[in-house]
Design a protein around this motif. Structure first.
Motif, mmCIF file in Angstrom:
data_model
loop_
_atom_site.group_PDB
_atom_site.id
_atom_site.type_symbol
_atom_site.label_atom_id
_atom_site.label_comp_id
_atom_site.label_asym_id
_atom_site.label_seq_id
_atom_site.Cartn_x
_atom_site.Cartn_y
_atom_site.Cartn_z
ATOM 1 N N ALA A 186 69.790 113.331 8.465
ATOM 2 C CA ALA A 186 71.163 113.022 8.886
ATOM 3 C C ALA A 186 71.344 113.480 10.329
ATOM 4 O O ALA A 186 72.021 114.473 10.611
ATOM 5 N N LEU A 187 70.752 112.755 11.265
ATOM 6 C CA LEU A 187 70.705 113.212 12.652
ATOM 7 C C LEU A 187 72.073 113.249 13.322
ATOM 8 O O LEU A 187 72.332 114.118 14.154
ATOM 9 N N TYR A 188 72.930 112.297 12.990
ATOM 10 C CA TYR A 188 74.183 112.160 13.723
ATOM 11 C C TYR A 188 75.366 111.959 12.782
ATOM 12 O O TYR A 188 75.206 111.413 11.688
ATOM 13 N N PRO A 189 76.560 112.349 13.236
ATOM 14 C CA PRO A 189 77.757 111.966 12.478
ATOM 15 C C PRO A 189 77.943 110.460 12.545
ATOM 16 O O PRO A 189 77.460 109.807 13.488
ATOM 17 N N LEU A 190 78.615 109.904 11.569
ATOM 18 C CA LEU A 190 78.900 108.464 11.599
ATOM 19 C C LEU A 190 80.237 108.283 12.305
ATOM 20 O O LEU A 190 81.269 107.978 11.710
ATOM 21 N N ASP A 191 80.198 108.472 13.628
ATOM 22 C CA ASP A 191 81.415 108.432 14.435
ATOM 23 C C ASP A 191 81.402 107.238 15.378
ATOM 24 O O ASP A 191 80.540 106.363 15.272
ATOM 25 N N GLY A 192 82.363 107.221 16.313
ATOM 26 C CA GLY A 192 82.477 106.090 17.227
ATOM 27 C C GLY A 192 81.260 105.890 18.101
ATOM 28 O O GLY A 192 80.983 104.773 18.542
ATOM 29 N N LYS A 193 80.496 106.944 18.356
ATOM 30 C CA LYS A 193 79.305 106.836 19.196
ATOM 31 C C LYS A 193 78.109 106.318 18.414
ATOM 32 O O LYS A 193 77.305 105.536 18.936
ATOM 33 N N ASN A 194 77.983 106.747 17.160
ATOM 34 C CA ASN A 194 76.764 106.458 16.397
ATOM 35 C C ASN A 194 76.927 105.419 15.294
ATOM 36 O O ASN A 194 75.936 104.868 14.825
ATOM 37 N N PHE A 195 78.167 105.151 14.871
ATOM 38 C CA PHE A 195 78.408 104.133 13.849
ATOM 39 C C PHE A 195 79.863 103.691 14.003
ATOM 40 O O PHE A 195 80.730 104.060 13.219
ATOM 41 N N ASP A 196 80.089 102.903 15.023
ATOM 42 C CA ASP A 196 81.449 102.551 15.442
ATOM 43 C C ASP A 196 82.020 101.438 14.566
ATOM 44 O O ASP A 196 81.702 100.264 14.744
#
Length: 237
Positions: A186-196
């Protein structure tokens, strides 16, 4: 899981690329896919290119698809630098994710199994690790919106995986994503940068997964906030 294991046997795609022939399109594509994700994992873990070159004991390194040694150096460093994360675990994860996102016959068969379990009154869907990618695809294809999707230890934010699923969207009424920042998958949050996507996904990065590799599902499901989110979703259904 059994079906995915069967596809692994059919494709004869071992986790260790040292045992696969070069010059084959499927193996070359797999190699490039592995490299992209392994480099993201190393960057997230703070492993530098200098360390990777030192691991290979060479000065000039070409990071092309044919350079299996480069990828193996990445994985060995992850093995040594991340507590509880083994080289074999990483290699199996990379192989399984590759087969699912890059081979239609695999994805369609796995999706059909999961879709059969999705009912009109399903209130909550929980997806972990590669399962979060599978459930996402199934929910995206479903005709009705599930009230709540909970993802834990999800790799959906990894660039190579996200690209393979393009275009991305939020297929549910509410999406809650929880992860341990030490989780190598789970490298990144699912946020606007990584899962917009819209509506935006609610992210919880405060989980302290107690399992050895910080990725085990039991270390997520017994987190109080994750459990409360699932419980609340069932109560309001």
């Amino acid at each position: 899981g059994d079906q995915l294991d069967e596809f692994v046997r059919q494709f004869e795609l071992p986790a260790d690329p040292a045992f696969v022939p070069k010059g084959s399109s499927v193996f070359d594509e797999c190699g490039e896919f592995r490299r992209e994700i392994a480099e993201e994992m190393c960057a997230r873990a703070g492993i530098t290119e200098q360390q990777i070159r030192g691991e290979m004991k060479a000065v000039e390194i070409e990071k092309g698809v044919q350079n299996w040694e480069w990828v193996q150096a990445l994985i060995r460093l992850l093995d040594r630098n991340l507590p509880g994360v083994s080289q074999g675990t990483i290699e199996v994860f990379l192989r399984d994710v590759y087969l699912y996102v890059k081979r239609d016959v695999v994805r369609n068969a796995i999706d059909a199994i999961v879709a059969d379990k999705l009912k009109p009154d399903t209130a909550v869907v929980v997806g972990h690790s590669l399962g979060s990618v599978v459930a996402y695809n199934v929910l995206k294809a479903a005709g009705t919106k599930v009230p709540l999707y909970v993802t834990v230890g999800s790799p959906l934010g990894i660039r190579a995986i996200r690209k393979a699923l393009s275009p991305i969207e939020n297929p549910v009424a509410q999406w809650y994503n929880a992860f341990d920042e030490r989780d190598v998958v789970a490298l990144y949050p699912l946020d606007g940068k990584n899962f917009d996507v819209s509506p935006a996904i609610a992210n919880n990065d405060k989980v302290k997964n107690w399992t050895d590799n910080r990725h085990g599902i039991v270390g997520y499901l017994d987190d109080a906030n994750v459990a409360q989110e699932i419980y609340s979703g069932l109560l309001t259904s």
